[in-house]
Design a protein around this motif. Structure first.
Motif, mmCIF file in Angstrom:
data_model
loop_
_atom_site.group_PDB
_atom_site.id
_atom_site.type_symbol
_atom_site.label_atom_id
_atom_site.label_comp_id
_atom_site.label_asym_id
_atom_site.label_seq_id
_atom_site.Cartn_x
_atom_site.Cartn_y
_atom_site.Cartn_z
ATOM 1 N N UNK A 99 -35.744 36.981 39.006
ATOM 2 C CA UNK A 99 -36.008 36.190 37.856
ATOM 3 C C UNK A 99 -34.934 34.919 37.714
ATOM 4 N N UNK A 100 -35.437 34.186 37.392
ATOM 5 C CA UNK A 100 -34.323 32.422 37.446
ATOM 6 C C UNK A 100 -33.738 32.840 35.638
ATOM 7 N N UNK A 101 -33.649 33.772 35.437
ATOM 8 C CA UNK A 101 -33.502 33.890 34.650
ATOM 9 C C UNK A 101 -31.660 34.825 34.364
ATOM 10 N N UNK A 102 -31.105 34.011 32.992
ATOM 11 C CA UNK A 102 -29.871 34.614 33.007
ATOM 12 C C UNK A 102 -29.451 36.051 32.743
ATOM 13 N N UNK A 103 -28.519 36.559 32.379
ATOM 14 C CA UNK A 103 -28.051 38.222 32.576
ATOM 15 C C UNK A 103 -27.968 38.658 30.872
ATOM 16 N N UNK A 105 -31.092 43.450 31.509
ATOM 17 C CA UNK A 105 -31.957 42.775 30.630
ATOM 18 C C UNK A 105 -31.495 41.185 30.502
ATOM 19 N N UNK A 106 -32.874 40.953 31.559
ATOM 20 C CA UNK A 106 -32.310 39.122 31.755
ATOM 21 C C UNK A 106 -32.777 38.365 30.312
ATOM 22 N N UNK A 156 -36.289 39.007 29.004
ATOM 23 C CA UNK A 156 -37.004 40.164 28.704
ATOM 24 C C UNK A 156 -37.450 41.246 29.753
ATOM 25 N N UNK A 157 -37.314 40.460 30.774
ATOM 26 C CA UNK A 157 -37.297 41.016 32.212
ATOM 27 C C UNK A 157 -36.159 42.292 32.490
ATOM 28 N N UNK A 158 -36.335 43.850 32.449
ATOM 29 C CA UNK A 158 -35.077 44.536 32.504
ATOM 30 C C UNK A 158 -35.757 45.654 34.207
ATOM 31 N N UNK A 159 -34.464 45.662 34.291
ATOM 32 C CA UNK A 159 -33.992 46.218 35.897
ATOM 33 C C UNK A 159 -33.570 47.133 35.415
ATOM 34 N N UNK A 168 -17.038 44.129 35.447
ATOM 35 C CA UNK A 168 -16.758 43.146 36.353
ATOM 36 C C UNK A 168 -18.288 42.368 36.816
ATOM 37 N N UNK A 169 -19.417 43.378 35.968
ATOM 38 C CA UNK A 169 -21.008 42.775 36.103
ATOM 39 C C UNK A 169 -21.406 41.857 35.489
ATOM 40 N N UNK A 170 -20.862 42.915 33.605
ATOM 41 C CA UNK A 170 -21.901 42.502 32.415
ATOM 42 C C UNK A 170 -21.163 40.676 32.379
ATOM 43 N N UNK A 171 -22.116 40.074 31.405
ATOM 44 C CA UNK A 171 -22.017 39.166 30.961
ATOM 45 C C UNK A 171 -20.551 39.183 29.859
#
Length: 92
Positions: A21-25, A59-60, A63-66, A89-92
């Motif tokens: 998806x082209x959405x930010x975390x 979560x993006x 609204x999508x969740x992986x 290292x990964x989370x915003x």
């Protein structure tokens, strides 16, 4: 045995790529689960007294969740390394 030849079913299989998806975390959550097995599990380097896994939810903005997981049985602090990698290292 000819290792270069694949069975016909494998030779015709195609990989399907799903675009991300082209959405930010917007959020990342880690949950650590620990369970004692019913019977002791002998391992070559130490007995396994608990099974540990880390569940990661991403979560993006759309609204999508992986959801993903990582087993963290050894060493005993491995789950802390997984959480620190996600959080620092990964989370915003």
């Amino acid at each position: 045995m000819d290792l270069k030849a694949a069975p016909p079913a494998l030779a015709t299989a195609r990989a399907v790529a799903t675009p991300l998806p082209d959405a930010a975390v917007t959020d990342v959550r880690c949950r650590v689960f620990r369970a004692r097995p019913d019977e002791a599990i002998a391992m070559s380097f130490a007995p396994l007294t608990h099974r540990v896994m880390v569940l990661i939810e991403v979560q993006l903005a759309d609204g999508s969740v992986g959801v993903g997981e990582s087993w963290a049985n050894y060493p005993s602090w491995a789950w802390r390394e997984r959480v620190a990698t996600i959080r620092d290292g990964i989370a915003p």
